[in-house]
Scaffold this motif. Structure first.
Motif, mmCIF file in Angstrom:
data_model
loop_
_atom_site.group_PDB
_atom_site.id
_atom_site.type_symbol
_atom_site.label_atom_id
_atom_site.label_comp_id
_atom_site.label_asym_id
_atom_site.label_seq_id
_atom_site.Cartn_x
_atom_site.Cartn_y
_atom_site.Cartn_z
ATOM 1 N N LYS A 20 0.685 -1.232 0.067
ATOM 2 C CA LYS A 20 0.049 0.019 0.095
ATOM 3 C C LYS A 20 0.927 1.143 0.107
ATOM 4 C CE LYS A 20 -3.996 2.204 2.450
ATOM 5 N NZ LYS A 20 -4.729 1.937 3.302
ATOM 6 N N GLN A 21 1.866 1.292 0.888
ATOM 7 C CA GLN A 21 2.749 2.382 1.053
ATOM 8 C C GLN A 21 3.552 2.648 -0.390
ATOM 9 O OE1 GLN A 21 5.544 2.028 4.164
ATOM 10 N NE2 GLN A 21 6.967 3.375 3.007
ATOM 11 N N GLN A 22 3.961 1.598 -0.907
ATOM 12 C CA GLN A 22 4.607 1.678 -2.299
ATOM 13 C C GLN A 22 3.771 1.853 -3.581
ATOM 14 O OE1 GLN A 22 6.679 -1.947 -2.396
ATOM 15 N NE2 GLN A 22 8.170 -1.474 -0.540
ATOM 16 N N GLY A 23 2.341 1.823 -3.355
ATOM 17 C CA GLY A 23 1.439 2.020 -4.323
ATOM 18 C C GLY A 23 1.148 1.107 -5.161
ATOM 19 N N ARG A 24 1.306 -0.124 -4.721
ATOM 20 C CA ARG A 24 1.240 -1.353 -5.633
ATOM 21 C C ARG A 24 -0.012 -2.104 -5.337
ATOM 22 N NH1 ARG A 24 7.092 -4.182 -6.192
ATOM 23 N NH2 ARG A 24 6.178 -4.976 -8.056
ATOM 24 N N MET A 25 -1.018 -1.517 -5.589
ATOM 25 C CA MET A 25 -2.647 -1.915 -4.956
ATOM 26 C C MET A 25 -3.101 -3.126 -5.335
ATOM 27 S SD MET A 25 -2.687 0.706 -3.274
ATOM 28 C CE MET A 25 -4.207 0.438 -2.488
ATOM 29 N N ASP A 26 -2.454 -3.821 -6.762
ATOM 30 C CA ASP A 26 -2.695 -5.226 -6.981
ATOM 31 C C ASP A 26 -2.349 -6.221 -6.074
ATOM 32 O OD1 ASP A 26 -0.469 -4.453 -7.875
ATOM 33 O OD2 ASP A 26 -0.280 -5.540 -9.911
ATOM 34 N N TYR A 27 -1.132 -5.943 -5.824
ATOM 35 C CA TYR A 27 -0.384 -6.902 -4.626
ATOM 36 C C TYR A 27 -1.076 -6.503 -3.386
ATOM 37 C CZ TYR A 27 3.315 -7.897 -8.145
ATOM 38 O OH TYR A 27 3.766 -8.231 -9.448
ATOM 39 N N TYR A 28 -1.537 -5.318 -3.069
ATOM 40 C CA TYR A 28 -1.996 -4.969 -1.716
ATOM 41 C C TYR A 28 -3.068 -6.013 -1.717
ATOM 42 C CZ TYR A 28 -4.804 -2.423 1.579
ATOM 43 O OH TYR A 28 -5.449 -1.893 2.638
ATOM 44 N N GLN A 29 -4.046 -5.911 -2.573
ATOM 45 C CA GLN A 29 -5.276 -6.814 -2.724
ATOM 46 C C GLN A 29 -4.921 -8.232 -2.543
ATOM 47 O OE1 GLN A 29 -8.365 -5.403 -2.443
ATOM 48 N NE2 GLN A 29 -7.496 -3.491 -2.392
ATOM 49 N N ASP A 30 -4.099 -8.914 -3.226
ATOM 50 C CA ASP A 30 -3.560 -10.187 -3.027
ATOM 51 C C ASP A 30 -3.192 -10.473 -1.364
ATOM 52 O OD1 ASP A 30 -3.923 -10.730 -5.596
ATOM 53 O OD2 ASP A 30 -1.936 -10.268 -6.081
ATOM 54 N N ALA A 31 -2.533 -9.644 -0.662
ATOM 55 C CA ALA A 31 -2.148 -9.763 0.426
ATOM 56 C C ALA A 31 -3.430 -9.715 1.460
ATOM 57 C CB ALA A 31 -1.104 -8.797 0.897
ATOM 58 N N LEU A 32 -4.319 -8.820 1.163
ATOM 59 C CA LEU A 32 -5.512 -8.943 1.932
ATOM 60 C C LEU A 32 -6.249 -9.991 1.895
ATOM 61 C CD1 LEU A 32 -6.810 -5.258 1.522
ATOM 62 C CD2 LEU A 32 -5.490 -5.999 3.452
ATOM 63 N N ALA A 33 -6.040 -10.606 0.545
ATOM 64 C CA ALA A 33 -6.921 -11.696 0.544
ATOM 65 C C ALA A 33 -6.488 -13.008 1.075
ATOM 66 C CB ALA A 33 -6.917 -12.113 -1.005
ATOM 67 N N LYS A 34 -4.896 -13.005 1.101
ATOM 68 C CA LYS A 34 -4.275 -13.929 2.207
ATOM 69 C C LYS A 34 -4.832 -13.889 3.743
ATOM 70 C CE LYS A 34 -2.011 -16.418 -1.002
ATOM 71 N NZ LYS A 34 -2.423 -17.748 -1.040
ATOM 72 N N LEU A 35 -4.838 -12.566 3.980
ATOM 73 C CA LEU A 35 -5.101 -12.153 5.460
ATOM 74 C C LEU A 35 -6.650 -12.940 5.694
ATOM 75 C CD1 LEU A 35 -3.574 -8.856 5.868
ATOM 76 C CD2 LEU A 35 -2.933 -11.149 7.157
ATOM 77 N N ARG A 36 -7.489 -12.376 4.640
ATOM 78 C CA ARG A 36 -8.904 -12.942 5.071
ATOM 79 C C ARG A 36 -9.061 -14.369 5.039
ATOM 80 N NH1 ARG A 36 -10.315 -8.267 1.734
ATOM 81 N NH2 ARG A 36 -9.901 -9.621 -0.116
ATOM 82 N N GLN A 37 -8.463 -15.112 4.156
ATOM 83 C CA GLN A 37 -8.223 -16.686 4.282
ATOM 84 C C GLN A 37 -7.784 -17.286 5.628
ATOM 85 O OE1 GLN A 37 -5.770 -18.086 1.102
ATOM 86 N NE2 GLN A 37 -7.192 -17.101 -0.568
#
Length: 237
Positions: A217-234
């Protein structure tokens, strides 16, 4: 005043030297020197032209003019076939255009000309990974890290291959090395999270995905940010 007699050997040398002068060879030393100067000028011009075409190639590469880059790097190589950087950079341009085999051939030539540049091995390792030649890619990353042990990206890339090959413990060690060298390498936290989850270290995986999400998120890489959030939700369900 008494004269000093010349030895026989001295007479021979003197006679030869005088004979050369009488035959019109007195300027022979100057002619040789002029030839050396011409050769030196030619070599200097070669270096200037090599640098000129190589600089043009780098500029074209930076501007994503890949065909222009290849043209200029090829001109550089034609002028100086021993100039390893031109092979490396032409290989990068060729790879980006999809000419993967010729790209690898260029990197191989660069390595043969200069086997002490870590980035040549790392670049070829990256290409070999995309061709799924994992064993050869790991060997290249091993060579790169022997030459330059502080390459965080090389550890990350080698770890990613090992993760793909289901060698989780070796992958974990590589991701940890990458993170030690670069605390902001978000992908290393993400992949270490995946590896920890495979090793049933759920809490560690959760922390890694959190860290990766924050950095993405800090680096502006929002596609990867969403992937990380998906892992956290899992992990939360």
């Amino acid at each position: 005043m008494s004269t000093i007699p010349l030895l026989a050997s001295q007479l021979v040398v003197t006679t030869i030297f005088n004979s050369i002068e009488s035959l019109g060879f007195s300027n022979i030393a100057g002619k040789v020197f002029s030839g050396e100067q011409a050769e030196a000028r030619q070599e200097a011009n070669l270096k200037v032209n090599t640098k000129k075409f190589y600089a043009r190639g780098l500029k074209s590469l930076e501007q994503q003019d890949l065909y222009g880059a290849i043209k200029n790097f090829t001109a550089t190589i034609n002028l100086n076939p021993q100039f390893a950087p031109a092979y490396n950079d032409r290989g990068l341009a060729r790879y980006k255009l999809g000419y993967k085999q010729s790209a690898i051939e260029d990197l191989t030539t660069a390595i043969e000309l200069n086997p002490y540049r870590a980035k040549y091995y790392s670049n070829r390792g990256f290409m070999l990974t995309r061709l799924k030649d994992y064993t050869a890619a790991i060997a290249d990353y091993n060579s790169a890290l022997l030459l330059k042990p502080n390459l965080a990206q090389a550890y990350f890339n080698r770890g990613s291959i090992r993760l793909q090959m289901e060698n989780s413990l070796a992958a974990l060690a590589d991701f940890e090395a990458a993170i030690r060298l670069d605390r902001d390498l978000a992908k290393a936290y993400f992949n270490r999270g995946v590896t920890r989850y495979k090793l049933r270290e759920v809490q560690g995986a959760f922390e890694d995905f959190q860290k990766a999400a924050g950095l993405f998120k800090q680096q502006g890489r929002m596609d990867y940010y969403q992937d990380a959030l998906a892992k956290l939700r899992q992990l939360c369900y």
